[in-house]
Write an enzyme that holds these catalytic residues in place. Structure first.
Site, PDB file in Angstrom:
ATOM      1  N   ASP A   1       0.817  -1.224   0.000  1.00 39.24           N
ATOM      2  CA  ASP A   1       0.000   0.000   0.000  1.00 39.24           C
ATOM      3  C   ASP A   1       0.850   1.274   0.000  1.00 39.24           C
ATOM      4  O   ASP A   1       0.421   2.301   0.507  1.00 39.24           O
ATOM      5  CB  ASP A   1      -0.963   0.045   1.206  1.00 39.24           C
ATOM      6  CG  ASP A   1      -1.788  -1.214   1.317  1.00 39.24           C
ATOM      7  OD1 ASP A   1      -2.287  -1.660   0.284  1.00 39.24           O
ATOM      8  OD2 ASP A   1      -1.909  -1.749   2.428  1.00 39.24           O
TER       9      ASP A   1
ATOM     10  N   LYS B   1       2.190   2.119  -5.012  1.00 37.60           N
ATOM     11  CA  LYS B   1       2.864   1.631  -6.226  1.00 37.60           C
ATOM     12  C   LYS B   1       2.008   1.853  -7.462  1.00 37.60           C
ATOM     13  O   LYS B   1       2.522   2.143  -8.530  1.00 37.60           O
ATOM     14  CB  LYS B   1       3.165   0.129  -6.122  1.00 37.60           C
ATOM     15  CG  LYS B   1       4.238  -0.211  -5.125  1.00 37.60           C
ATOM     16  CD  LYS B   1       4.460  -1.702  -5.045  1.00 37.60           C
ATOM     17  CE  LYS B   1       3.293  -2.473  -4.498  1.00 37.60           C
ATOM     18  NZ  LYS B   1       2.929  -2.173  -3.108  1.00 37.60           N
TER      19      LYS B   1
ATOM     20  N   GLY C   1      -3.915  -4.637  -4.345  1.00 36.15           N
ATOM     21  CA  GLY C   1      -4.947  -3.647  -4.644  1.00 36.15           C
ATOM     22  C   GLY C   1      -4.290  -2.352  -5.034  1.00 36.15           C
ATOM     23  O   GLY C   1      -3.613  -1.731  -4.237  1.00 36.15           O
ATOM     24  N   HIS C   2      -4.418  -1.981  -6.285  1.00 36.08           N
ATOM     25  CA  HIS C   2      -3.838  -0.730  -6.753  1.00 36.08           C
ATOM     26  C   HIS C   2      -4.960   0.222  -7.152  1.00 36.08           C
ATOM     27  O   HIS C   2      -5.828  -0.155  -7.920  1.00 36.08           O
ATOM     28  CB  HIS C   2      -2.948  -0.978  -7.984  1.00 36.08           C
ATOM     29  CG  HIS C   2      -1.687  -1.713  -7.649  1.00 36.08           C
ATOM     30  ND1 HIS C   2      -0.933  -2.348  -8.591  1.00 36.08           N
ATOM     31  CD2 HIS C   2      -1.057  -1.895  -6.478  1.00 36.08           C
ATOM     32  CE1 HIS C   2       0.119  -2.905  -8.003  1.00 36.08           C
ATOM     33  NE2 HIS C   2       0.058  -2.645  -6.724  1.00 36.08           N
TER      34      HIS C   2
ATOM     35  N   GLN D   1       2.320  -5.943  -3.056  1.00 33.65           N
ATOM     36  CA  GLN D   1       2.629  -5.975  -1.613  1.00 33.65           C
ATOM     37  C   GLN D   1       3.936  -5.213  -1.364  1.00 33.65           C
ATOM     38  O   GLN D   1       4.234  -4.299  -2.119  1.00 33.65           O
ATOM     39  CB  GLN D   1       2.703  -7.413  -1.092  1.00 33.65           C
ATOM     40  CG  GLN D   1       1.353  -8.121  -1.011  1.00 33.65           C
ATOM     41  CD  GLN D   1       0.942  -8.784  -2.298  1.00 33.65           C
ATOM     42  OE1 GLN D   1       1.734  -9.432  -2.943  1.00 33.65           O
ATOM     43  NE2 GLN D   1      -0.308  -8.656  -2.685  1.00 33.65           N
TER      44      GLN D   1
HETATM   45  P1  IMP Z   1      -2.381 -12.779   2.143  1.00 40.06           P
HETATM   46  O1  IMP Z   1      -1.488 -12.231   1.097  1.00 40.06           O
HETATM   47  O2  IMP Z   1      -3.841 -12.637   1.819  1.00 40.06           O
HETATM   48  O3  IMP Z   1      -2.019 -14.188   2.515  1.00 40.06           O
HETATM   49  O4  IMP Z   1      -2.188 -11.904   3.498  1.00 40.06           O
HETATM   50  C1  IMP Z   1      -0.984 -11.944   4.241  1.00 40.06           C
HETATM   51  C2  IMP Z   1      -0.648 -10.566   4.788  1.00 40.06           C
HETATM   52  O5  IMP Z   1      -0.301  -9.708   3.717  1.00 40.06           O
HETATM   53  C3  IMP Z   1      -1.791  -9.874   5.526  1.00 40.06           C
HETATM   54  O6  IMP Z   1      -1.258  -9.102   6.585  1.00 40.06           O
HETATM   55  C4  IMP Z   1      -2.382  -8.952   4.476  1.00 40.06           C
HETATM   56  O7  IMP Z   1      -3.036  -7.839   5.056  1.00 40.06           O
HETATM   57  C5  IMP Z   1      -1.120  -8.540   3.743  1.00 40.06           C
HETATM   58  N1  IMP Z   1      -1.357  -8.140   2.354  1.00 40.06           N
HETATM   59  C6  IMP Z   1      -1.606  -8.934   1.292  1.00 40.06           C
HETATM   60  N2  IMP Z   1      -1.732  -8.209   0.181  1.00 40.06           N
HETATM   61  C7  IMP Z   1      -1.537  -6.930   0.517  1.00 40.06           C
HETATM   62  C8  IMP Z   1      -1.506  -5.706  -0.215  1.00 40.06           C
HETATM   63  O8  IMP Z   1      -1.671  -5.650  -1.440  1.00 40.06           O
HETATM   64  N3  IMP Z   1      -1.263  -4.586   0.519  1.00 40.06           N
HETATM   65  C9  IMP Z   1      -1.028  -4.620   1.849  1.00 40.06           C
HETATM   66  N4  IMP Z   1      -1.048  -5.731   2.569  1.00 40.06           N
HETATM   67  C10 IMP Z   1      -1.296  -6.882   1.916  1.00 40.06           C
END
Ligand code: IMP
Length: 441
Positions: free
Chosen positions: A26, A29, A53-54, A236
């Site tokens: 977040d 990017k 999520g962009h 991420q």
């Molecule tokens: P997962 O990727 O759904 O397995 O989540 C694992 C961790 O990564 C959690 O803390 C999510 O909130 C975080 N996370 C996954 N994708 C994003 C993203 O695009 N932005 C911020 N945090 C993310």
């Protein structure tokens, strides 16, 4: 006998740039990739899935991209979903149709034949596992990311090439589903998922996506060698990297620049510049340690002014000061050649701004990010305080128009992390950027 060799030893002159997040995701990017994609011929994602999520704002339109690379919003740009990604077909098709219905051309989107598929039981497992972890939950997006990567690592996953071949897919599912259902039933008391339901949903999706599924490594290496400008789009952030992040509070893929090599099937010398995206402060969604977190009024102010709510899940983001210990660690992991600092405008109006320069950990001062989770939880940031600025800097496009205090703040980030700033974002719109260095690629 004469040996003939046509191999070349020199390093190819590639025009490529990797963009990765340097905090917990977040970082903005989407905005930076969108800005840079205007010069790109190809944009390629290399890890993650629809957990990303962009948000991109173009004029009065807002686009929220989850599976799709942000480059898709530029006509003529070839977009690639690499083998290091996990793909959820119904979500991808819905996202594609949504963008098409708004008049965008998606014909140049290609998907790696080796990318893995997220299936309905992955979502159920992700959610069940989180429930089971109770107060130790990771705070995943619940989208099946971890279980899909786990099946890949256990060598029992489904790849896109298998999905688009109906007989193969059916045979794979007939073998795999009883095992998955058995686990769901025995461990979690879930009724399991019906074979015909999955087949009925996924067979048509495989057919719909089949023309896009190809050997994207072959494509990409061809583009790079021919001198096209290629942008590698990370999702991420470095602190969510499976190896280097705040394990186990991480995602399940390699989010750092090295992940672009394995996640796209390219050699390391195919990446020329590496841009790290950092927010002018820090945020995190989900659980896990966060040394500079501000739980009081300051954090709330950042959340409110920076609209810090997750694009994928809508969850409020935790907020805190900029952490130069994290910045240095990310710079080392990624080999950053420059920073893109985002959301500098959010800090306007603060009397003082803090930067963590080091930590006290177990009674000692350290400048390095600890690996032991308990140490990260317990460490105390050592702050340097800088003067803030009053002026609203939203939309500023030149460094000379920034107040001196904002310039001092940027300089402190450079000095404390040892990386120069290439780009500063001063607002959500495409044009609201300051370019400190000329063209990056
Ligand atoms: P997962 O990727 O759904 O397995 O989540 C694992 C961790 O990564 C959690 O803390 C999510 O909130 C975080 N996370 C996954 N994708 C994003 C993203 O695009 N932005 C911020 N945090 C993310």
């Amino acid at each position: 006998m004469e040996l003939s060799c046509c191999g070349k030893r020199q390093k190819p002159e590639v025009k490529s740039l990797a963009v990765t997040g340097a905090q917990w995701g977040d970082e903005g990017k989407g905005k930076i990739v969108d800005y840079l994609a205007s010069r790109a011929h190809v944009v390629a994602r290399f890890q993650g899935g629809n957990n990303a999520g962009h948000t991109v704002m173009i004029g009065s339109e807002t686009f929220k991209m989850h599976h799709l690379p942000v480059g898709l919003l530029y006509p003529g740009v070839v977009c690639i979903l690499g083998n290091g990604m996990v793909i959820n077909p119904p979500v991808l098709v819905e996202e594609l149709e949504g963008i098409q219905s708004r008049g965008w051309d998606t014909s140049e989107l290609y998907i790696s034949d080796r990318a893995h598929v997220i299936l309905p039981f992955h979502l159920v497992l992700d959610q069940m596992e989180e429930k089971y972890r109770a107060d130790k939950k990771i705070g995943t997006t619940g989208l099946g990311i971890g279980p899909a990567y786990a099946d890949k690592a256990c060598r029992r996953g489904l790849r896109m090439i298998d999905l688009v071949k109906p007989e193969r897919f059916k045979a794979w599912l007939e073998e795999a589903l009883p095992l998955q259902n058995n686990y769901l039933q025995q461990v979690y008391g879930h009724p399991g998922i019906s074979l015909s339901d999955i087949l009925n949903r996924f067979l048509p999706l495989g057919e719909q996506l089949s023309s896009r599924v190809t050997d994207t490594s072959l494509m990409l290496n061809g583009y790079l060698k021919e001198g096209y400008r290629v942008l590698f789009e990370g999702s991420q952030g470095g602190f969510l990297d499976l190896d280097h992040g705040t394990y186990p509070y991480v995602t399940s893929s390699s989010t750092t620049a090295g992940g672009a090599c394995s996640g796209l099937g390219i050699g390391p010398h195919m990446i020329r510049e590496i841009l790290g995206v950092i927010k002018a402060y820090t945020t995190r969604v989900g659980e896990g340690p966060f040394p500079t977190e501000e739980l009081g009024e300051t954090g709330e102010r950042m959340r409110h002014k920076g609209a810090e709510y997750g694009t994928t899940t809508g969850r409020p983001r935790r907020c805190g000061w900029f952490d130069a210990v994290m910045g240095r660690y990310s710079a080392r992991l990624n080999g950053y050649t420059g920073w893109a600092v985002t959301k500098l405008d959010v800090l306007s109006g603060l009397e003082k701004i803090k930067i963590a320069t080091a930590y006290y950990s177990n009674g000692n001062k350290t400048e390095h990010f600890p690996s032991l989770l308990e140490d990260i939880y317990r460490c105390e940031p050592i702050y340097e305080e800088l003067p803030g600025w009053e002026m609203d800097i939203q939309g500023v496009q030149s460094p000379d128009q920034l107040p001196i205090e904002a310039r001092q703040y940027l300089k402190a980030i450079e000095d404390l992390t040892g990386v120069a700033i290439d780009v500063v974002s001063t607002g959500p719109e495409r044009e609201q950027v300051i370019v400190m260095r000329g063209e990056l690629f």
